[in-house]
Write a protein that holds these residues in place. Sequence first.
Motif: not given
Ligand code: AMP
Length: 114
Positions: A5-6, A9, A28, A30-32, A38, A40, A93-96, A100, A102
């Motif tokens: 994903l990143f 971007i 950029f 954060d989308i949420n 916030h 990244l 807690g890493q989701t992407v 990155h 924060h």
């Molecule tokens: P982490 O949970 O530490 O991996 O953080 C990943 C972050 O990426 C989360 O806070 C998401 O809200 C953010 N995120 C996911 N998709 C996007 C996107 N398309 N643009 C900006 N931020 C995003």
Amino acid sequence: MAGCLFCQIVSGDIEAAVVHQGESTLAFRDINPQAPVHVLVIPTEHLTNAGELTRDHADLLAEMVATAQWVAAAEGIDQSGYRLVMNVGADGGQTVGHLHLHVLGGRPMTWPPG
Ligand code: AMP
């Protein structure tokens, strides 16, 4: 890296609210957002997380922190304070899966983060 994903971007294939483009970093919004500010900060090269960093990445890491400092000043939170977070892996807690940093601020942070 294909499917990251990143990386998409970085390449411009997916839109993001970019606030800073450095030599080796991109910042950029954060989308949420979890705070009024916030942002990244990512390396433009693909690294999965901080677990892959070595001493050879010292300059890159320094640029990421410098970018975070720039963001904090630009967003007006450098004096009030802010939090820098790198989540590493599932329990972190890493989701992407692209390294990155924060940058969170604009409100008092609590501890422990949960
Ligand atoms: P982490 O949970 O530490 O991996 O953080 C990943 C972050 O990426 C989360 O806070 C998401 O809200 C953010 N995120 C996911 N998709 C996007 C996107 N398309 N643009 C900006 N931020 C995003």
